[in-house]
Design a protein around this motif. Structure first.
Motif, PDB file in Angstrom:
ATOM      1  N   GLY A  63       0.769  -1.102   0.229  1.00  0.00           N
ATOM      2  CA  GLY A  63       0.041   0.188   0.086  1.00  0.00           C
ATOM      3  C   GLY A  63       0.608   0.972  -0.164  1.00  0.00           C
ATOM      4  N   PHE A  64       2.020   1.538   0.559  1.00  0.00           N
ATOM      5  CA  PHE A  64       2.678   2.525   0.775  1.00  0.00           C
ATOM      6  C   PHE A  64       3.407   2.463  -0.529  1.00  0.00           C
ATOM      7  N   LYS A  65       3.493   1.633  -1.522  1.00  0.00           N
ATOM      8  CA  LYS A  65       4.263   1.616  -2.483  1.00  0.00           C
ATOM      9  C   LYS A  65       3.458   1.629  -4.251  1.00  0.00           C
ATOM     10  N   LEU A  66       2.713   1.413  -4.483  1.00  0.00           N
ATOM     11  CA  LEU A  66       1.830   1.332  -5.651  1.00  0.00           C
ATOM     12  C   LEU A  66       0.937   2.465  -5.176  1.00  0.00           C
ATOM     13  N   VAL A  67       0.845   3.994  -5.532  1.00  0.00           N
ATOM     14  CA  VAL A  67       0.478   5.112  -5.314  1.00  0.00           C
ATOM     15  C   VAL A  67      -0.829   4.568  -6.356  1.00  0.00           C
ATOM     16  N   ASN A  68      -0.030   3.919  -7.768  1.00  0.00           N
ATOM     17  CA  ASN A  68      -1.144   4.581  -8.632  1.00  0.00           C
ATOM     18  C   ASN A  68      -1.457   3.148  -8.485  1.00  0.00           C
ATOM     19  N   LEU A  69      -1.972   2.454  -8.316  1.00  0.00           N
ATOM     20  CA  LEU A  69      -2.543   1.346  -8.885  1.00  0.00           C
ATOM     21  C   LEU A  69      -4.136   1.755  -8.348  1.00  0.00           C
ATOM     22  N   LYS A  70      -4.802   1.538  -9.609  1.00  0.00           N
ATOM     23  CA  LYS A  70      -6.681   1.340  -9.676  1.00  0.00           C
ATOM     24  C   LYS A  70      -7.813   0.298  -9.619  1.00  0.00           C
ATOM     25  N   LYS A  71      -6.751  -0.430 -10.115  1.00  0.00           N
ATOM     26  CA  LYS A  71      -8.076  -2.417 -10.096  1.00  0.00           C
ATOM     27  C   LYS A  71      -7.220  -2.794  -9.011  1.00  0.00           C
ATOM     28  N   LEU A  72      -7.619  -3.391  -7.753  1.00  0.00           N
ATOM     29  CA  LEU A  72      -6.808  -5.037  -7.092  1.00  0.00           C
ATOM     30  C   LEU A  72      -7.835  -5.827  -7.358  1.00  0.00           C
ATOM     31  N   SER A  73      -7.899  -6.872  -8.313  1.00  0.00           N
ATOM     32  CA  SER A  73      -8.682  -8.120  -7.926  1.00  0.00           C
ATOM     33  C   SER A  73      -8.257  -8.945  -7.949  1.00  0.00           C
ATOM     34  N   ILE A  74      -8.580  -9.783  -6.343  1.00  0.00           N
ATOM     35  CA  ILE A  74      -8.042 -10.714  -5.823  1.00  0.00           C
ATOM     36  C   ILE A  74      -9.132 -12.123  -5.143  1.00  0.00           C
ATOM     37  N   HIS A  75      -9.646 -11.872  -5.984  1.00  0.00           N
ATOM     38  CA  HIS A  75     -10.629 -12.555  -5.777  1.00  0.00           C
ATOM     39  C   HIS A  75     -10.438 -13.942  -5.531  1.00  0.00           C
ATOM     40  N   LEU A  76     -11.387 -15.272  -4.842  1.00  0.00           N
ATOM     41  CA  LEU A  76     -11.257 -16.404  -4.879  1.00  0.00           C
ATOM     42  C   LEU A  76      -9.993 -16.723  -5.043  1.00  0.00           C
ATOM     43  N   ASN A  77      -9.349 -16.393  -3.365  1.00  0.00           N
ATOM     44  CA  ASN A  77      -8.478 -16.633  -2.931  1.00  0.00           C
ATOM     45  C   ASN A  77      -9.004 -17.376  -1.088  1.00  0.00           C
ATOM     46  N   ARG A  78      -7.547 -17.618  -0.765  1.00  0.00           N
ATOM     47  CA  ARG A  78      -7.691 -17.654   1.021  1.00  0.00           C
ATOM     48  C   ARG A  78      -7.307 -15.882   1.352  1.00  0.00           C
ATOM     49  N   ILE A  79      -7.863 -15.717   1.743  1.00  0.00           N
ATOM     50  CA  ILE A  79      -7.162 -14.339   1.903  1.00  0.00           C
ATOM     51  C   ILE A  79      -7.671 -14.220   3.116  1.00  0.00           C
ATOM     52  N   ARG A  80      -7.239 -13.690   4.757  1.00  0.00           N
ATOM     53  CA  ARG A  80      -7.978 -13.668   5.783  1.00  0.00           C
ATOM     54  C   ARG A  80      -7.713 -12.335   6.442  1.00  0.00           C
ATOM     55  N   TYR A  81      -6.683 -11.255   6.460  1.00  0.00           N
ATOM     56  CA  TYR A  81      -6.344  -9.917   6.831  1.00  0.00           C
ATOM     57  C   TYR A  81      -5.837  -9.370   5.907  1.00  0.00           C
ATOM     58  N   LEU A  82      -6.233  -8.495   5.674  1.00  0.00           N
ATOM     59  CA  LEU A  82      -5.463  -7.412   4.454  1.00  0.00           C
ATOM     60  C   LEU A  82      -4.767  -6.583   5.351  1.00  0.00           C
ATOM     61  N   PRO A  83      -3.826  -6.674   4.553  1.00  0.00           N
ATOM     62  CA  PRO A  83      -2.253  -5.451   5.590  1.00  0.00           C
ATOM     63  C   PRO A  83      -2.751  -4.025   6.122  1.00  0.00           C
ATOM     64  N   THR A  84      -2.406  -3.296   6.694  1.00  0.00           N
ATOM     65  CA  THR A  84      -2.560  -2.541   6.815  1.00  0.00           C
ATOM     66  C   THR A  84      -2.301  -0.853   6.285  1.00  0.00           C
ATOM     67  N   SER A  85      -1.402  -1.370   5.002  1.00  0.00           N
ATOM     68  CA  SER A  85      -0.944  -0.216   4.045  1.00  0.00           C
ATOM     69  C   SER A  85      -2.496  -0.072   3.336  1.00  0.00           C
ATOM     70  N   ILE A  86      -3.023  -0.984   3.210  1.00  0.00           N
ATOM     71  CA  ILE A  86      -4.287  -0.713   1.853  1.00  0.00           C
ATOM     72  C   ILE A  86      -4.949   0.309   1.790  1.00  0.00           C
ATOM     73  N   GLY A  87      -5.040   1.267   3.242  1.00  0.00           N
ATOM     74  CA  GLY A  87      -5.234   2.313   3.656  1.00  0.00           C
ATOM     75  C   GLY A  87      -4.234   3.409   2.190  1.00  0.00           C
ATOM     76  N   GLU A  88      -3.665   3.122   2.056  1.00  0.00           N
ATOM     77  CA  GLU A  88      -3.000   4.037   1.322  1.00  0.00           C
ATOM     78  C   GLU A  88      -2.801   3.871   0.197  1.00  0.00           C
ATOM     79  N   LEU A  89      -3.996   3.216  -0.861  1.00  0.00           N
ATOM     80  CA  LEU A  89      -3.336   3.038  -1.993  1.00  0.00           C
ATOM     81  C   LEU A  89      -4.498   4.124  -1.995  1.00  0.00           C
ATOM     82  N   LYS A  90      -4.358   5.151  -2.392  1.00  0.00           N
ATOM     83  CA  LYS A  90      -4.947   6.659  -2.923  1.00  0.00           C
ATOM     84  C   LYS A  90      -5.729   6.345  -4.002  1.00  0.00           C
TER      85      LYS A  90
END
Length: 509
Positions: free
Chosen positions: A313-340
């Motif tokens: 989240g701290f690095k990918l400042v230009n990310l507009k689309k994030l698709s992580i469906h159909l996985n086994r993710i339980r928690y998102l990193p706190t840095s997710i909020g930095e994807l402005k």
């Protein structure tokens, strides 16, 4: 256009056995034109029975049938080329290439120039088709030779056909890959390469030298970096580290393969904007992916991911689309909020236990899909109401009992899915009425909560004031009592003067 019997004897024999469809427009003989005499009849070719005498297994109808199936693509291409015409000569092709280069620089705008541009493109396409047909004919002859050798060895024809088809697929891939690499070595700038659906198992290291490459599509192949015997024998990674040399690459599609990991060198693709690794067996994304600062779209759906890189989240400042469906993710990193810059976040069909409060930072988010996390997702953080630009929210198929109290602040929300949840707040009848009804209900509920809290604060303030007043009166009364007691004690001590002991001491002195 038919294969030369001298150079391709078996192919010529087999294709002669293929059915031909001819049209007869008239039964009467054409009139003789003295100015345009008919072309002389071509000399008959060497009879095919001589080849069958030399190769007696060609009389086997099952073998001929298998061979015909093996060269079906050659016959189809021959038919197409017979319709399109003979191969243009070198001078015509060179002229077409020169004109196309001129047009690419000047960008033709008039209708006449556009038509000429299309005609020259057609000439180049026809020449390339004929060239590909020649290669196809040569490869087909080799395949038929393998068929005949298998028949001589007494190998089952079905097994032989399967083996020949596998070799055919690999030959086509290798030939195509080699052609691309040779063109690149000759200095031809190749901006796009599409090798999707070619059954590729590895990407040659030489691809890392293609500096001009902008788009690389390797989807729907058999790229695998597991412990398969074949790859152990090759001793070559499916995606080599040399991929870092693609310094101008903007789009990389690795979807629908068998990859279990990605090379760390992928983080050196500093111009990469679109990365699709969906439909693999990835257990994790490399931390180095966070260095792809130009990345705008990342699709890692349908894998085996259990977490995301901590600092992404701290690095990918230009990310507009994030698709992580159909996985086994339980928690998102706190840095997710930095994807402005993030506008779409798709996390459906995971094992998500909730969202971090930092989700409030996704102020550009427009689409959020949290559906089908089932028993794992039971509540949402209050900070989700700060996603002021959110337009679509899918919360279906979860175990959410209540929406956050301040949910009504999502004023731009136009699509809301809440089905298959044990919702109590808002009630089902409100949910059935649509997103506007839900928002209105939650706003009224929030206002009621605020009023109740305000009344509570007022009551607490009044009680505090009353307590302070009682305490003040108690303090005044206590001060009065202290003054009375103090005066009484002073009078008592002053009225009696000295004690007998004092007089006795004075007498002693």
């Amino acid at each position: 256009m038919d294969p030369n019997p001298t150079n391709f004897p078996i192919l010529s024999y087999v294709m002669a056995k293929l059915p031909h469809i001819t049209r007869t427009f008239s039964t009467s003989a054409p009139e003789f034109d003295i100015e345009n005499p008919p072309e002389p009849e071509p000399k008959p070719r060497e009879p095919y029975f001589e080849l069958s005498e030399k190769m007696p297994h060609l009389k086997n109808p099952e073998l001929i049938s298998a061979m015909r199936r093996a060269v079906k693509d050659v016959a189809q291409t021959r038919s197409i080329l017979q319709t399109l015409g003979t191969r243009p000569d070198h001078e015509t092709v060179d002229t077409a290439r020169f004109k196309l280069a001129e047009y690419d620089q000047s960008k033709p705008v008039s209708e006449e120039l556009v038509t000429e541009y299309k005609n020259y493109k057609a000439v180049i396409a026809l020449d390339e088709m004929h060239e590909a047909y020649e290669r196809m004919v040569s490869a087909a002859e080799k395949r038929l030779e393998r068929f005949y050798e298998a028949a001589l060895a007494g190998v089952d024809l079905a097994e032989a056909e399967k083996e020949v088809n596998q070799v055919k697929d690999q030959e086509e891939v290798n030939e195509e890959v080699v052609g691309i690499l040779k063109a690149a070595e000759l200095g031809k700038g190749i901006p796009r390469v599409d090798l999707s659906g070619r059954r590729l198992r590895i990407l040659p290291e030489q691809f890392g030298r293609m500096k001009s490459l902008i788009v690389l599509n390797l989807s729907h192949n058999q790229l695998e970096n597991g412990e398969s015997i074949a790859l152990r024998h090759l001793n070559h990674p499916a995606i080599p580290d040399s991929i870092a040399g693609l310094e101008n690459l903007e789009e990389l599609n690795l979807s629908a393969n068998l990859l279990e990991s990605l090379p760390d060198s992928i983080g050196l693709l500093l111009k990469l904007k679109i990365l699709d690794v969906s439909g693999n067996k990835l257990a994790a994304l490399p931390d180095s992916i966070s260095h792809c600062r130009s990345l705008e779209e990342l699709d890692a759906g349908f894998n085996k991911l259990t977490y995301l890189p901590t600092i992404m989240g701290f690095k990918l400042v230009n990310l507009k689309k994030l698709s992580i469906h159909l996985n086994r993710i339980r928690y998102l990193p706190t840095s997710i909020g930095e994807l402005k810059s993030l506008r779409l976040l798709d996390i459906h069909f995971n094992e998500l236990h909730g969202l971090p409060p930092s989700i409030r930072g996704l102020t550009s988010l427009e689409i959020l899909n949290l559906s089908s996390n089932f028993n794992d997702l039971t509540e949402l953080p209050d900070t989700i109401s700060e996603l002021i630009n959110l337009k679509e929210l899918d919360l279906s198929n979860n175990q959410i009992h209540a929406l956050p109290d301040n949910f009504g602040r999502l004023v731009n929300l136009t699509k809301l899915k809440l089905d298959e949840n044990p919702l109590e707040i808002p009630p089902k009848q409100v949910v059935a009425a649509g997103v506007d009804a839900v928002r209105s209900y939650m706003i009224k509920r929030w206002d009621a909560i605020l009023m109740e809290e305000e009344e509570k604060r007022k009551k607490e303030a009044e009680e505090q004031e009353e307590d302070d007043s009682l305490l003040g009166r108690g303090t005044t009364w206590l001060n009065s009592m202290v003054s009375v007691v103090s005066g009484t004690v002073s009078g008592y001590l002053g009225g009696f003067g000295r004690s007998d002991a004092d007089r006795h001491l004075n007498q002693e002195f």
